[in-house]
Design an enzyme around this catalytic site. Structure first.
Site, mmCIF file in Angstrom:
data_model
loop_
_atom_site.group_PDB
_atom_site.id
_atom_site.type_symbol
_atom_site.label_atom_id
_atom_site.label_comp_id
_atom_site.label_asym_id
_atom_site.label_seq_id
_atom_site.Cartn_x
_atom_site.Cartn_y
_atom_site.Cartn_z
ATOM 1 C CG ASP A 138 1.669 2.960 -1.118
ATOM 2 O OD1 ASP A 138 0.812 2.062 -1.062
ATOM 3 O OD2 ASP A 138 2.560 3.116 -0.275
ATOM 4 C CG HIS B 204 -0.188 -0.147 0.973
ATOM 5 N ND1 HIS B 204 0.787 0.105 0.046
ATOM 6 C CD2 HIS B 204 -0.067 -1.456 1.301
ATOM 7 C CE1 HIS B 204 1.483 -0.998 -0.166
ATOM 8 N NE2 HIS B 204 0.982 -1.961 0.577
#
Length: 136
Positions: free
Chosen positions: A13, A15
């Site tokens: 990930d 983000h």
């Protein structure tokens, strides 16, 4: 300084914005924050917690694969000698629209102490962390 915490975004990930917001909020609340950033492995979380004598690991995941990325983290902590460390997880933890309670129960069963749904404000995590660590 209330306590040292290790935080970051697990797995593949990337983000980063929410991670920075949480870092700012926990720092402003008086915690010493070790931010691992994005693309963090379980081993990196555990190693950082050991090296900094952290009292909690806060894991976030937004791309929906948290269930896969987080499986076994408590066991890795136990094996590393920090089995009683506080483990928090939050974000979009599973793929698709799923009822929250079963998702929460799944992560509690994996050994997480607190599980936060998407959209949880930093203040809620801060309040729980202060309560769970006995710091104010």
């Amino acid at each position: 300084m209330k306590a040292t915490i290790v935080m970051g975004v697990i797995g593949s990930d990337v983000h980063a914005i929410g991670n920075k917001i949480l870092e700012y909020a926990f720092t402003e609340a008086g915690f010493k924050v070790i931010n691992m950033g994005v693309l963090t492995t379980q081993a990196e979380f555990v190693q950082a917690a050991i090296e900094t004598d952290a009292r909690a690991i806060l894991v976030s995941s937004l791309y929906g694969h948290g269930e896969i990325d987080c499986r076994g983290l408590r066991e890795m902590c136990v094996e590393a000698g920090i089995g009683d460390i506080l483990l928090y997880v939050g974000g979009n933890l599973v793929v698709g629209k799923q009822e929250w309670e079963p998702v929460k129960e799944k992560f509690l069963a994996m050994g997480f102490d607190r599980v936060f749904p998407p959209g949880t404000l930093p203040d809620e995590g801060i309040e729980w962390l202060e309560r769970d660590l006995g710091v104010k």
